[in-house]
Design a protein around this motif. Structure first.
Motif, PDB file in Angstrom:
ATOM      1  N   GLY A  50      49.278  41.415  19.824  1.00 54.28           N
ATOM      2  CA  GLY A  50      50.315  41.861  18.893  1.00 54.28           C
ATOM      3  C   GLY A  50      51.567  42.394  19.557  1.00 54.28           C
ATOM      4  N   GLY A  51      52.049  41.710  20.568  1.00 55.28           N
ATOM      5  CA  GLY A  51      53.267  42.150  21.245  1.00 55.28           C
ATOM      6  C   GLY A  51      53.034  43.146  22.363  1.00 55.28           C
ATOM      7  N   VAL A  52      51.822  43.667  22.480  1.00 56.68           N
ATOM      8  CA  VAL A  52      51.481  44.589  23.565  1.00 56.68           C
ATOM      9  C   VAL A  52      50.944  43.760  24.720  1.00 56.68           C
ATOM     10  CG1 VAL A  52      49.999  46.513  24.274  1.00 56.68           C
ATOM     11  CG2 VAL A  52      50.929  46.454  21.961  1.00 56.68           C
ATOM     12  N   GLU A  53      51.634  43.813  25.856  1.00 52.45           N
ATOM     13  CA  GLU A  53      51.185  43.064  27.028  1.00 52.45           C
ATOM     14  C   GLU A  53      50.668  44.040  28.080  1.00 52.45           C
ATOM     15  OE1 GLU A  53      52.938  39.819  30.154  1.00 52.45           O
ATOM     16  OE2 GLU A  53      53.710  39.860  28.112  1.00 52.45           O
ATOM     17  N   LEU A  54      49.440  43.808  28.502  1.00 50.34           N
ATOM     18  CA  LEU A  54      48.793  44.674  29.474  1.00 50.34           C
ATOM     19  C   LEU A  54      48.594  43.946  30.793  1.00 50.34           C
ATOM     20  CD1 LEU A  54      45.922  46.072  27.253  1.00 50.34           C
ATOM     21  CD2 LEU A  54      48.028  47.244  27.853  1.00 50.34           C
ATOM     22  N   SER A  55      48.590  44.710  31.870  1.00 57.59           N
ATOM     23  CA  SER A  55      48.200  44.139  33.154  1.00 57.59           C
ATOM     24  C   SER A  55      46.679  44.056  33.175  1.00 57.59           C
ATOM     25  CB  SER A  55      48.691  45.018  34.304  1.00 57.59           C
ATOM     26  OG  SER A  55      47.959  46.240  34.334  1.00 57.59           O
ATOM     27  N   LEU A  56      46.151  43.324  34.124  1.00 54.19           N
ATOM     28  CA  LEU A  56      44.707  43.206  34.280  1.00 54.19           C
ATOM     29  C   LEU A  56      44.080  44.580  34.507  1.00 54.19           C
ATOM     30  CD1 LEU A  56      42.447  41.154  34.385  1.00 54.19           C
ATOM     31  CD2 LEU A  56      42.904  40.849  36.810  1.00 54.19           C
ATOM     32  N   VAL A  57      44.700  45.400  35.349  1.00 49.94           N
ATOM     33  CA  VAL A  57      44.189  46.747  35.645  1.00 49.94           C
ATOM     34  C   VAL A  57      44.189  47.600  34.373  1.00 49.94           C
ATOM     35  CG1 VAL A  57      44.665  48.888  36.912  1.00 49.94           C
ATOM     36  CG2 VAL A  57      44.831  46.698  38.079  1.00 49.94           C
ATOM     37  N   GLN A  58      45.264  47.535  33.596  1.00 49.03           N
ATOM     38  CA  GLN A  58      45.334  48.316  32.361  1.00 49.03           C
ATOM     39  C   GLN A  58      44.250  47.894  31.378  1.00 49.03           C
ATOM     40  OE1 GLN A  58      49.402  47.433  31.467  1.00 49.03           O
ATOM     41  NE2 GLN A  58      50.165  49.319  32.408  1.00 49.03           N
ATOM     42  N   SER A  59      43.973  46.602  31.303  1.00 51.38           N
ATOM     43  CA  SER A  59      42.909  46.111  30.445  1.00 51.38           C
ATOM     44  C   SER A  59      41.559  46.675  30.882  1.00 51.38           C
ATOM     45  CB  SER A  59      42.883  44.580  30.478  1.00 51.38           C
ATOM     46  OG  SER A  59      41.768  44.085  29.777  1.00 51.38           O
ATOM     47  N   HIS A  60      41.323  46.710  32.187  1.00 52.08           N
ATOM     48  CA  HIS A  60      40.073  47.264  32.713  1.00 52.08           C
ATOM     49  C   HIS A  60      39.978  48.763  32.432  1.00 52.08           C
ATOM     50  CE1 HIS A  60      38.601  43.635  34.550  1.00 52.08           C
ATOM     51  NE2 HIS A  60      39.711  43.486  35.245  1.00 52.08           N
ATOM     52  N   ILE A  61      41.090  49.475  32.538  1.00 56.47           N
ATOM     53  CA  ILE A  61      41.095  50.912  32.257  1.00 56.47           C
ATOM     54  C   ILE A  61      40.727  51.163  30.798  1.00 56.47           C
ATOM     55  CG2 ILE A  61      42.569  52.961  32.034  1.00 56.47           C
ATOM     56  CD1 ILE A  61      44.085  51.920  34.560  1.00 56.47           C
ATOM     57  N   LEU A  62      41.341  50.428  29.875  1.00 54.10           N
ATOM     58  CA  LEU A  62      41.020  50.597  28.457  1.00 54.10           C
ATOM     59  C   LEU A  62      39.546  50.305  28.189  1.00 54.10           C
ATOM     60  CD1 LEU A  62      44.127  48.994  26.689  1.00 54.10           C
ATOM     61  CD2 LEU A  62      43.654  51.421  27.077  1.00 54.10           C
ATOM     62  N   TYR A  63      39.037  49.263  28.827  1.00 54.74           N
ATOM     63  CA  TYR A  63      37.622  48.903  28.646  1.00 54.74           C
ATOM     64  C   TYR A  63      36.719  50.054  29.099  1.00 54.74           C
ATOM     65  CZ  TYR A  63      33.174  46.481  29.044  1.00 54.74           C
ATOM     66  OH  TYR A  63      31.855  46.135  28.908  1.00 54.74           O
ATOM     67  N   GLU A  64      37.016  50.628  30.266  1.00 56.73           N
ATOM     68  CA  GLU A  64      36.180  51.715  30.789  1.00 56.73           C
ATOM     69  C   GLU A  64      36.273  52.971  29.929  1.00 56.73           C
ATOM     70  OE1 GLU A  64      33.843  51.749  33.100  1.00 56.73           O
ATOM     71  OE2 GLU A  64      34.212  49.675  33.652  1.00 56.73           O
ATOM     72  N   ILE A  65      37.465  53.308  29.465  1.00 54.08           N
ATOM     73  CA  ILE A  65      37.606  54.480  28.591  1.00 54.08           C
ATOM     74  C   ILE A  65      36.788  54.275  27.327  1.00 54.08           C
ATOM     75  CG2 ILE A  65      39.210  55.829  27.159  1.00 54.08           C
ATOM     76  CD1 ILE A  65      41.362  55.265  29.330  1.00 54.08           C
ATOM     77  N   ASP A  66      36.846  53.072  26.775  1.00 59.28           N
ATOM     78  CA  ASP A  66      36.093  52.758  25.565  1.00 59.28           C
ATOM     79  C   ASP A  66      34.586  52.804  25.813  1.00 59.28           C
ATOM     80  OD1 ASP A  66      36.075  51.976  22.789  1.00 59.28           O
ATOM     81  OD2 ASP A  66      35.549  49.942  23.423  1.00 59.28           O
ATOM     82  N   ARG A  67      34.174  52.353  26.987  1.00 60.18           N
ATOM     83  CA  ARG A  67      32.750  52.273  27.335  1.00 60.18           C
ATOM     84  C   ARG A  67      32.140  53.659  27.580  1.00 60.18           C
ATOM     85  NH1 ARG A  67      29.514  51.718  31.661  1.00 60.18           N
ATOM     86  NH2 ARG A  67      31.102  52.151  33.211  1.00 60.18           N
ATOM     87  N   MET A  68      32.932  54.553  28.156  1.00 57.53           N
ATOM     88  CA  MET A  68      32.436  55.897  28.492  1.00 57.53           C
ATOM     89  C   MET A  68      32.675  56.844  27.313  1.00 57.53           C
ATOM     90  SD  MET A  68      34.018  56.240  32.293  1.00 57.53           S
ATOM     91  CE  MET A  68      33.332  55.378  33.683  1.00 57.53           C
ATOM     92  N   ASN A  69      31.983  57.947  27.303  1.00 59.93           N
ATOM     93  CA  ASN A  69      32.156  58.940  26.243  1.00 59.93           C
ATOM     94  C   ASN A  69      33.056  60.069  26.747  1.00 59.93           C
ATOM     95  OD1 ASN A  69      31.847  60.353  23.860  1.00 59.93           O
ATOM     96  ND2 ASN A  69      30.003  61.398  24.572  1.00 59.93           N
ATOM     97  N   GLU A  70      34.317  60.052  26.326  1.00 58.09           N
ATOM     98  CA  GLU A  70      35.307  61.046  26.731  1.00 58.09           C
ATOM     99  C   GLU A  70      35.291  61.290  28.239  1.00 58.09           C
ATOM    100  OE1 GLU A  70      34.835  64.544  24.301  1.00 58.09           O
ATOM    101  OE2 GLU A  70      35.763  63.545  22.601  1.00 58.09           O
ATOM    102  N   PRO A  71      35.611  60.264  29.014  1.00 58.26           N
ATOM    103  CA  PRO A  71      35.579  60.407  30.471  1.00 58.26           C
ATOM    104  C   PRO A  71      36.770  61.206  30.993  1.00 58.26           C
ATOM    105  CG  PRO A  71      36.508  58.298  29.893  1.00 58.26           C
ATOM    106  CD  PRO A  71      36.059  58.938  28.607  1.00 58.26           C
ATOM    107  N   SER A  72      36.590  61.784  32.161  1.00 62.16           N
ATOM    108  CA  SER A  72      37.723  62.415  32.846  1.00 62.16           C
ATOM    109  C   SER A  72      38.507  61.309  33.549  1.00 62.16           C
ATOM    110  CB  SER A  72      37.224  63.429  33.868  1.00 62.16           C
ATOM    111  OG  SER A  72      36.599  62.760  34.952  1.00 62.16           O
ATOM    112  N   MET A  73      39.719  61.643  33.945  1.00 57.90           N
ATOM    113  CA  MET A  73      40.520  60.659  34.683  1.00 57.90           C
ATOM    114  C   MET A  73      39.784  60.239  35.951  1.00 57.90           C
ATOM    115  SD  MET A  73      44.485  61.834  34.206  1.00 57.90           S
ATOM    116  CE  MET A  73      45.017  60.718  35.471  1.00 57.90           C
ATOM    117  N   GLN A  74      39.190  61.202  36.653  1.00 53.65           N
ATOM    118  CA  GLN A  74      38.497  60.902  37.906  1.00 53.65           C
ATOM    119  C   GLN A  74      37.314  59.973  37.688  1.00 53.65           C
ATOM    120  OE1 GLN A  74      39.649  62.212  41.093  1.00 53.65           O
ATOM    121  NE2 GLN A  74      38.457  60.409  41.608  1.00 53.65           N
ATOM    122  N   GLN A  75      36.576  60.159  36.598  1.00 50.32           N
ATOM    123  CA  GLN A  75      35.419  59.301  36.317  1.00 50.32           C
ATOM    124  C   GLN A  75      35.841  57.843  36.147  1.00 50.32           C
ATOM    125  OE1 GLN A  75      34.050  61.643  32.921  1.00 50.32           O
ATOM    126  NE2 GLN A  75      32.046  61.867  33.915  1.00 50.32           N
TER     127      GLN A  75
END
Length: 148
Positions: A26-51
């Motif tokens: 929908g007009g939002v373009e992500l880099s590969l790294v950003q896509s992986h970051i979103l996936y990990e945040i979604d996969r984890m339960n309220e992760p810290s930045m370091q996690q």
């Protein structure tokens, strides 16, 4: 049997192309790294930045810049941890959840199409083999740490 490295190289390139092709929603373009970051945040339960940085094996300075970009895009929310204000907890915004779900659906659709060319037995064999390989890579002392 083919060269093992060549098999993995080809598969990795194809998966990277899949990730790259599924990173615009929908007009939002992500880099590969950003896509992986979103996936990990979604996969984890309220992760810290370091996690999340550790799970993706990204140094925290580079990771912080990526998070700032995702916050500006209104995809990620960064909240100070109540017990230690130096630690930040990451979560997806509603827009971040939408983008992540759309990317996930596109990747799953592609994988479904790939697996449609296999019998049920072949599909199960491949998935069991990938699971076994992931487990063994996690036990390796040579590489593949600190993923999870």
């Amino acid at each position: 049997m083919e060269n093992v490295r060549e098999l993995f190289h080809t598969m990795t390139k194809r998966l990277e192309l899949l990730d790259r092709n599924c990173c615009t929603v929908g007009g939002v373009e992500l880099s590969l790294v950003q896509s992986h970051i979103l996936y990990e945040i979604d996969r984890m339960n309220e992760p810290s930045m370091q996690q999340v940085a550790d799970a993706l094996a990204i140094d925290i300075t580079t990771f912080s810049r990526q998070i700032q970009t995702l916050v500006k895009m209104n995809l990620v929310k960064k909240t100070p941890y109540s017990q230690d204000r130096r630690v930040y907890i990451l979560s997806l915004t509603p827009e971040g959840k939408y983008v992540t779900a759309k990317i996930d659906a596109e990747v799953n659709e592609y994988l479904g199409e790939v697996f449609s060319h296999m019998s049920e037995f072949e599909r199960e064999t491949v998935l069991r083999s990938i699971q076994l390989l992931n487990e063994c890579m996690g036990k390796s002392t040579v590489c593949c740490k600190p993923l999870f």
